[in-house]
Enzyme design. Structure first.
Site, short mmCIF file in Angstrom:
data_model
loop_
_atom_site.label_atom_id
_atom_site.label_comp_id
_atom_site.label_asym_id
_atom_site.label_seq_id
_atom_site.Cartn_x
_atom_site.Cartn_y
_atom_site.Cartn_z
N ASP A 225 0.90 -1.24 0.02
CA ASP A 225 0.04 0.05 -0.12
C ASP A 225 0.90 1.24 0.11
OD1 ASP A 225 -1.59 2.47 0.66
OD2 ASP A 225 -2.89 0.75 1.61
N ARG A 286 -13.57 -4.39 -4.69
CA ARG A 286 -14.18 -3.97 -5.75
C ARG A 286 -14.08 -5.18 -7.22
NH1 ARG A 286 -16.90 -2.10 -2.89
NH2 ARG A 286 -17.71 -0.27 -2.57
N ASP A 310 -16.32 -11.82 -3.93
CA ASP A 310 -17.39 -11.39 -3.25
C ASP A 310 -18.06 -10.31 -4.15
OD1 ASP A 310 -19.42 -11.24 -1.27
OD2 ASP A 310 -18.47 -9.51 -0.43
N GLU A 315 -22.60 -6.17 -11.27
CA GLU A 315 -23.59 -7.19 -10.17
C GLU A 315 -24.87 -6.71 -10.61
OE1 GLU A 315 -21.75 -5.76 -6.26
OE2 GLU A 315 -19.96 -7.01 -6.79
N HIS A 334 -21.67 -10.19 -2.70
CA HIS A 334 -21.39 -8.85 -2.36
C HIS A 334 -21.94 -8.87 -0.66
CE1 HIS A 334 -20.33 -4.64 -3.45
NE2 HIS A 334 -19.84 -4.64 -1.94
#
Length: 598
Positions: A225, A286, A310, A315, A334
């Protein structure tokens, strides 16, 4: 720029209880029922009626929200729960709404903000991600975007761990097989987690919670990150590494980054080729961060052994989706934030943020405004009004033909620079500088954008004082360079218009104009007079104002020396007539004066 700044009427706040923090056009209190006419096929929208006699704001909840959050909203506003709106229906409704609350399924694009005609003040995202909200458009339209960044953190992390362990042990596939009447123990041999390397991609709130739990499972955890502080990673026992090192050394990769232009399809043919053969991937972030076609190819090639997803780029995914149907992929709809506790927490968190913003409170969960901790906002609150009013005073001192381009703000404080966050104050000074001379509404959200758009260059300087740092600030002064002034006494020795202020007993005060020391509460409006210091001046001016029933809140005089030049600052509750101001200007001892609206 307007030719005569002093003649401009400042816009009023939406209500007496709402601060100017997020001021927009006030709600009309003159109508009772407003019915909109829309195409007949938009029957749900055609029936939309606004009842505004109570003066309450209107909040549109476009996706299902927990009951606790709805109840909280209803205590403050008129709440319209309209789910499954088409984009056209949303655009039709939005011009009658002060706030909009969505989850991940509603696209709040530029057209929505344009359709709001300036009415929409707040968009609340019930969750963490905000990729379905056009932040640039929101900012340009002065609309605050808030989210619920903490309530579903644990739920999302737990779901990530659930997918990790279920994938490692083939739980979903084995369950389906057993329910189909089979007993395939040898087919569903799993892999152990102990000693395996997990790469957490995105070390924010959710990513760090996943890392904590994975450490408890005996995994070696690394993270990538570019914005994560190394000390926070070390505290958890996680090593921060480069992107390439993370994906090349990981046995499991868990994705927790937002969907942005730089992260879109971050996992693609090129990056899959760099991974260890047999890697397993979890995505509760995402769907768009994975190139789904590339993932299928990587699974077919044996590079990726399994994936647990997920989220998806579309979607819900198509019923015949090859991704969903692949036996090496676990798919959930999700569910990252789908626990009873998280749903209630998210509803309350976003409702509190939206209501607070509509009340004019400073939002600690804003995503398109300076992220300032709540405790800092509380401490700076008395200085917020001072900052805006100093900006308003300074710009009204500029002669009509001058263009304001360069502004310098100086903060004097006993605190070290790192302990003084001035972004909120800069935004409010910008608001004060721009609003009196334009039709635009400025707030914390669009202040920097609006200043840049108008070519206004604002610099900041901090002066470190000796003394106790109990108060965040001692004083603020604002100076405008390269302009002419309609009140020459406001020009400092260095040639700039300069005003200075302090907070006294929680009330903003003007304490210096140019080189003259004054002390006037910044309430109501102000008349500044440069005069020859002589007896009777206060009484003479006071008598003129009294004859017109203009209430004087107080007067103060700052002078260079007895019987020399002085500046008199007069606080008034009402605007004097032009005739009264003319009479004040005709007093022989008064050399110049200016009336300033606050």
């Amino acid at each position: 720029m307007a030719a005569s700044l002093s003649s401009i009427s400042l816009k009023s706040s939406p209500s007496s209880t709402t601060s100017s923090w997020l001021r927009h056009r006030p709600l009309s209190a003159t109508f009772g029922v407003t019915t909109l006419s829309f195409p007949r096929h938009c029957e749900k929208t055609r029936r939309f009626v606004v009842l505004a006699m109570d003066g309450k704001p209107t909040i549109l909840v476009a996706e299902k929200l927990g009951e606790a959050g709805i109840n909280l909203l209803k205590e403050f506003a008129n709440v319209d729960c309209s789910y499954n709106l088409t984009p056209e229906e949303l655009c039709s409704k939005i011009s009658l709404c002060d706030a909009l609350i969505v989850r991940s399924g509603t696209k709040v694009n530029r057209q929505v903000f344009e359709s709001s005609s300036g009415r929409l003040k707040v968009v609340g995202r019930a969750g963490v991600g905000i990729d379905n909200v056009d932040l640039a458009a929101a900012t340009e339209h002065g609309c605050l975007v808030v989210n619920a960044p903490t309530a579903n953190t644990v739920a999302a992390a737990e779901h990530g761990i659930a997918l990790l362990t279920a994938m490692a042990r083939n739980v979903a596939q084995a369950d389906a097989s057993t329910k189909a009447g089979k007993w395939e123990r040898s087919k569903y041999v799993g892999v152990s987690l102990v000693g395996k390397t997990l790469a957490v991609m995105g070390f924010g709130k959710v990513g760090s919670e996943v890392a904590r739990r994975a450490k408890g499972l005996g995994m070696h955890v690394i993270a990538h990150d570019p914005y994560a502080p190394a000390d926070r990673a070390r505290a958890i026992g996680v090593e921060l590494v480069s992107f390439d090192e993370a994906i090349a050394s990981a046995d499991f990769i868990s994705l927790h980054m937002p969907l942005t232009a730089s992260t879109s399809k971050m996992l693609n043919d090129e990056t899959f080729a760099k991974m260890k053969k047999g890697v397993r991937i979890i995505n509760v972030a995402r769907g768009g961060v994975i190139d789904e076609e590339a993932l299928l190819k990587a699974i077919d090639a044996g590079i990726v052994a399994q994936a647990a997803l997920d989220v998806f780029s579309e979607e819900p995914p198509a019923k015949d989706s090859k991704l969903v149907q692949n036996e090496n992929i676990i798919a959930t709809p999700h569910l990252g934030a789908s626990t009873a506790e998280a749903q209630e927490g998210v509803a309350i968190e976003v409702a509190e943020a939206v209501v607070g913003a509509l009340k004019g409170e400073l939002a600690a969960t804003a995503v398109n405004a300076p992220m300032v901790p709540a405790e800092v906002l509380t401490e700076l609150k008395p200085f917020v009004a001072l900052a805006e009013k100093l900006g308003r005073l300074a710009v009204q001192l500029v002669a009509g033909g001058s263009g304001v381009k360069t502004v310098k703000i100086t903060y004097a404080s006993s605190r070290a620079p790192d302990d003084l966050d001035t972004r909120v104050l800069r935004a409010m000074i910008t608001k004060g500088l721009i609003e009196p001379i334009s039709s635009v509404f400025v707030n914390l959200v669009n202040a920097d954008f609006t200043a840049k758009q108008r070519g206004l260059r604002i610099t900041e300087e901090r002066v470190l004082l000796d003394g106790s740092p109990e108060s965040p600030l001692e004083l603020i002064h604002v100076q405008i360079s390269n302009v002419e002034s309609k009140f020459a006494s406001a020009i400092s020795d260095s040639g700039e218009i300069k005003v200075e202020g302090r907070v006294k007993d929680g009330i903003p005060h003007l304490t210096k104009v140019g080189t003259f020391e004054v002390d006037v509460s910044l309430e109501g409006s102000i008349i500044l007079c440069r005069q020859v210091d002589q007896p009777g001046m206060i009484g003479t001016v006071g008598s003129i104002l009294g004859e017109e029933n203009v209430n004087v809140s107080f007067m103060t005089v700052g002078r260079l020396a007895p019987r020399k030049q002085a500046v008199m600052a007069i606080g008034v509750d009402e605007e004097p007539s032009k005739q009264s101001l003319k009479r004040i200007g005709e007093i022989p001892a008064i050399e110049e004066f200016v009336y300033l609206e606050l």
